[in-house]
Design an enzyme around this catalytic site. Structure first.
Site, short mmCIF file in Angstrom:
data_model
loop_
_atom_site.label_atom_id
_atom_site.label_comp_id
_atom_site.label_asym_id
_atom_site.label_seq_id
_atom_site.Cartn_x
_atom_site.Cartn_y
_atom_site.Cartn_z
N ARG A 221 1.00 -1.14 0.00
CA ARG A 221 -0.10 0.08 -0.07
C ARG A 221 0.81 1.11 0.13
O ARG A 221 1.73 1.45 0.84
CB ARG A 221 -1.01 0.13 1.35
CG ARG A 221 -1.89 -1.34 1.17
CD ARG A 221 -3.08 -1.21 0.49
NE ARG A 221 -3.85 -2.13 0.52
CZ ARG A 221 -4.92 -2.37 1.15
NH1 ARG A 221 -5.41 -1.31 2.07
NH2 ARG A 221 -5.76 -3.47 0.95
N GLU A 223 0.69 4.13 0.98
CA GLU A 223 0.10 5.22 1.83
C GLU A 223 1.13 5.89 2.45
O GLU A 223 1.98 5.37 2.87
CB GLU A 223 -0.84 4.29 2.86
CG GLU A 223 -2.19 3.59 2.07
CD GLU A 223 -2.86 2.71 3.27
OE1 GLU A 223 -2.06 2.59 4.32
OE2 GLU A 223 -3.80 2.57 3.03
N ARG A 229 1.46 2.10 13.60
CA ARG A 229 0.59 0.86 13.23
C ARG A 229 0.42 0.61 11.47
O ARG A 229 -0.31 -0.05 11.17
CB ARG A 229 -0.81 1.03 13.72
CG ARG A 229 -1.26 2.46 13.52
CD ARG A 229 -2.78 2.39 14.25
NE ARG A 229 -2.46 2.29 15.78
CZ ARG A 229 -3.27 1.93 16.62
NH1 ARG A 229 -4.69 1.56 16.26
NH2 ARG A 229 -2.91 1.92 17.98
N HIS A 230 1.28 1.55 10.87
CA HIS A 230 1.05 1.27 9.54
C HIS A 230 2.43 1.08 8.79
O HIS A 230 3.52 1.72 9.20
CB HIS A 230 0.67 2.51 9.00
CG HIS A 230 -1.12 3.19 8.85
ND1 HIS A 230 -1.31 3.73 10.04
CD2 HIS A 230 -2.03 2.45 8.29
CE1 HIS A 230 -2.65 3.35 10.03
NE2 HIS A 230 -3.14 2.86 9.03
N GLU A 362 -7.49 -2.01 15.02
CA GLU A 362 -8.15 -2.67 13.91
C GLU A 362 -7.10 -3.78 13.35
O GLU A 362 -6.20 -3.40 12.94
CB GLU A 362 -8.80 -1.96 12.66
CG GLU A 362 -9.38 -2.63 11.71
CD GLU A 362 -9.31 -1.78 10.46
OE1 GLU A 362 -9.33 -2.55 9.24
OE2 GLU A 362 -9.51 -0.55 10.26
N SER A 365 -10.69 -6.95 8.53
CA SER A 365 -12.00 -6.48 8.16
C SER A 365 -12.49 -7.55 7.09
O SER A 365 -11.80 -8.20 6.39
CB SER A 365 -11.93 -5.09 7.42
OG SER A 365 -10.87 -4.93 6.52
N ARG A 413 -0.18 -6.74 12.69
CA ARG A 413 -0.99 -6.16 13.75
C ARG A 413 -1.46 -7.25 14.65
O ARG A 413 -1.54 -7.15 15.80
CB ARG A 413 -2.33 -5.64 13.18
CG ARG A 413 -2.07 -4.21 12.47
CD ARG A 413 -3.16 -3.30 12.39
NE ARG A 413 -2.65 -2.05 11.75
CZ ARG A 413 -3.51 -1.17 11.40
NH1 ARG A 413 -4.81 -1.11 11.63
NH2 ARG A 413 -3.18 0.00 10.89
#
Length: 439
Positions: A221, A223, A229-230, A362, A365, A413
Site C-alpha cells: 500500500r 500510503e 501501526r502502518h 483494527e 476487516s 497487527r
C-alpha cells in the site's frame, strides 16, 4: 585466524542441556555473549537460538593453550565448543560446560553497532539499521518465534477446516479497490502495480467451486502514513468462503484467533517470558458492536465522530479505553466501504461489513460480498470507478457466482496483539515505510 566448520556439528542447543546429561560430551555452536576473566578462571556465556549456556574454563582443568585461546575471544564472535556437561547451581539452566576444544569460526569487529546484552539501550532506527545484530537479542527474536508459531497455527487451523491454500499474483495491471495508493512498476513496455490485496482474485475463486480458500502473502500500500501501526509492505492472511455470509466468516475468524492464542500460549512459554507478556485466551463469542452504537459511545466520551465517518485515531483510542480485548464492529455505512461489500437490501445505506478490533487496534476487516453482476457494476460506478477497468474480474460474476464472504487479517497487527508491541516495525524483520527501504 578463524577456522572452517570442518567435521564439527552441533549436538545440542542450550535449552537441551540439563542435569540428566551431566558428564556427557557435547558440541555447542553460537555467539560469544559475554566474557568474564577472573584470572584463574574464565566464564564465557555462549548464546544460541534458544538461550545462554555458561562455558567455564578453570585453569586447573584445561590446558594453558586453551585458556589463552579463550582469553583472546571477542564478544559476538562465532564459536564452536566441545566439552563436558557439569552441574552448577549458579549457571543459567543449572549446568555449565567445561571446554575441551574450541573452534573460532568467525571473529567479530569491535566496537559493535549495538549491544546485544541490552545493557546499553538503542533507539528503534539504530536497531533496524543493524537488524542482524538486533535479532540476536532474545527479547527481539522471541517476537518472530511467536509470529512463526502464529502463522503455522493459522495455516493448520484453516487446512483442518477444509480450506485450500492459493497463491494469487502480486503484479497487477490495475488497482484492486480503486484509489491512488499504488506502487507503479515497469512491466516490460507498460505500467503495472504491486498488488494492494488478493481481494478480486480470491472472489474469482468462488466461481470455480473451490469454495473455501486462503492465502498468506505480502500486500503493498503506497500510503504516506508515518504511524506506529502502518507499513507499506505487510503480510495479509486472507480468507474467502462460498455459500456463506458475514456471520459465517466472523465465526471462522473469531475461532481462528481464539485457537491461535491458545497455541501460542502453549508453545511459546519461554518466548512470552522473554518479552514479559501474560497472554490471555479470550472467551467466545467476541462482543459485537454496531457502527451506530460506536458513534454514540465515542461521542459520549467527548470525541466528535459524525455518522458516515471512518474511525479517527482519537475515536479508536476511546474505544480501546471502553472495550477490553477483541470485539467486532458491524453494519458499517456502505459509502465508506469498498464496492464489493454487500449493502443491506432494506437499508442500502448500511452494509454487511465488519471490523475485528483488539482494544484500539483494527486487525481485520471483512464482509458479505456482492455476488450479483449488475449490482456490482452499479457499486463500481457509484464509487467513481470505471467498470471497464474490472472486465476480467466482472466476467467471473456472469456465469454463476455463488453468494460468498471473507476477510483479511493483518499478520503484523495480530502479532502486536500477541506480543504487546506498540510499534508495528517491531513485528517485521525488515520493515518498509515511507522513509525506510533498506536493509
Amino acid at each position: 585466524m578463524t577456522d572452517s566448520l570442518g567435521n564439527w556439528r552441533r549436538t545440542h542447543y542450550s535449552k537441551e542441556l540439563d542435569d540428566t546429561i551431566e558428564g556427557e560430551s557435547v558440541t555447542l555452536m553460537g555467539w560469544v555473549h559475554e566474557i568474564r576473566d577472573l584470572g584463574g578462571i574464565i566464564f564465557v556465556l555462549l548464546r544460541d537460538r534458544d538461550g545462554l549456556i555458561q562455558i567455564t574454563a578453570p585453569s586447573k582443568k584445561i590446558s594453558p593453550e586453551l585458556l589463552n585461546d579463550i582469553r583472546k575471544l571477542r564478544k559476538e564472535s562465532v564459536l564452536g565448543v566441545k566439552g563436558i556437561v557439569q552441574g552448577s547451581s549458579k549457571a543459567p539452566g543449572g549446568v555449565e560446560v567445561i571446554p575441551e576444544e574450541i573452534k573460532l569460526l568467525n571473529n567479530s569487529e569491535q566496537p559493535l553497532p549495538l549491544d546485544p546484552t541490552e545493557k546499553v539501550k538503542a533507539e528503534i532506527d539504530t536497531r533496524l539499521d543493524s537488524r542482524y545484530m538486533d535479532l540476536r537479542k532474545h527479547s527481539v527474536s522471541a517476537i518472530f518465534k511467536i509470529k512463526s508459531t502464529m502463522l503455522h497455527s493459522v495455516r493448520v487451523y484453516l487446512e483442518e477446516n477444509g480450506f485450500l491454500e492459493i497463491n494469487t499474483p502480486k503484479l497487477v495491471g490495475s488497482a484492486t479497490e480503486g484509489g491512488t495508493e499504488l506502487f507503479p512498476i515497469t512491466y516490460f513496455e507498460r505500467e503495472a502495480f504491486l498488488g494492494q490485496s488478493p481481494q478480486l482474485y480470491k472472489q474469482m475463486m468462488m466461481a470455480t467451486g473451490l469454495d473455501k480458500v486462503f492465502e498468506i502473502a505480502p500486500i503493498f500500500r503506497a500510503e504516506e502514513h508515518d504511524t506506529l501501526r502502518h507499513l507499506n509492505e505487510v503480510i495479509s492472511i486472507d480468507v474467502e468462503v462460498a455459500f456463506a455470509d458475514n456471520e459465517d466468516v466472523m465465526s471462522i475468524l473469531e475461532k481462528l484467533v481464539h485457537n491461535t492464542i491458545k497455541e501460542v500460549k502453549k508453545k511459546c512459554k519461554a518466548e512470552l517470558e522473554d518479552i514479559d507478556v501474560q497472554l490471555e485466551v479470550p472467551e467466545l463469542p467476541f462482543p459485537r458492536l454496531e457502527y451506530d452504537e460506536v458513534i454514540d459511545m465515542v461521542n459520549s466520551k467527548g470525541v466528535t465522530l459524525r455518522h458516515g465517518d471512518d474511525l479517527s485515531r482519537a475515536a479508536e483510542k476511546v474505544l480501546g479505553e471502553i472495550m477490553d480485548g477483541y470485539y467486532f464492529i458491524t453494519n458499517w455505512p456502505s459509502d465508506i466501504k469498498p464496492f464489493y461489500v454487500m449493502p443491506h437490501p432494506e437499508e442500502p445505506e448500511k452494509s454487511y461489513a465488519f471490523d475485528l478490533m483488539y482494544k484500539d487496534l483494527e486487525i481485520s476487516s471483512g464482509a458479505t460480498r456482492v455476488h450479483q453482476h449488475d449490482l456490482l457494476v452499479e457499486r463500481i460506478k457509484k464509487q467513481g470507478l470505471n467498470p471497464d477497468s474490472f472486465q476480467r474480474y466482472l466476467a467471473s460474476f456472469v456465469y454463476g457466482m455463488p453468494p460468498h464472504a471473507g476477510w483479511g487479517l493483518g499478520a503484523e497487527r495480530f502479532t502486536m496483539c500477541l506480543t504487546g508491541m506498540k510499534n508495528i516495525r517491531e513485528t517485521v524483520l525488515f520493515p518498509r515505510d515511507r522513509r525506510r527501504l533498506a536493509p
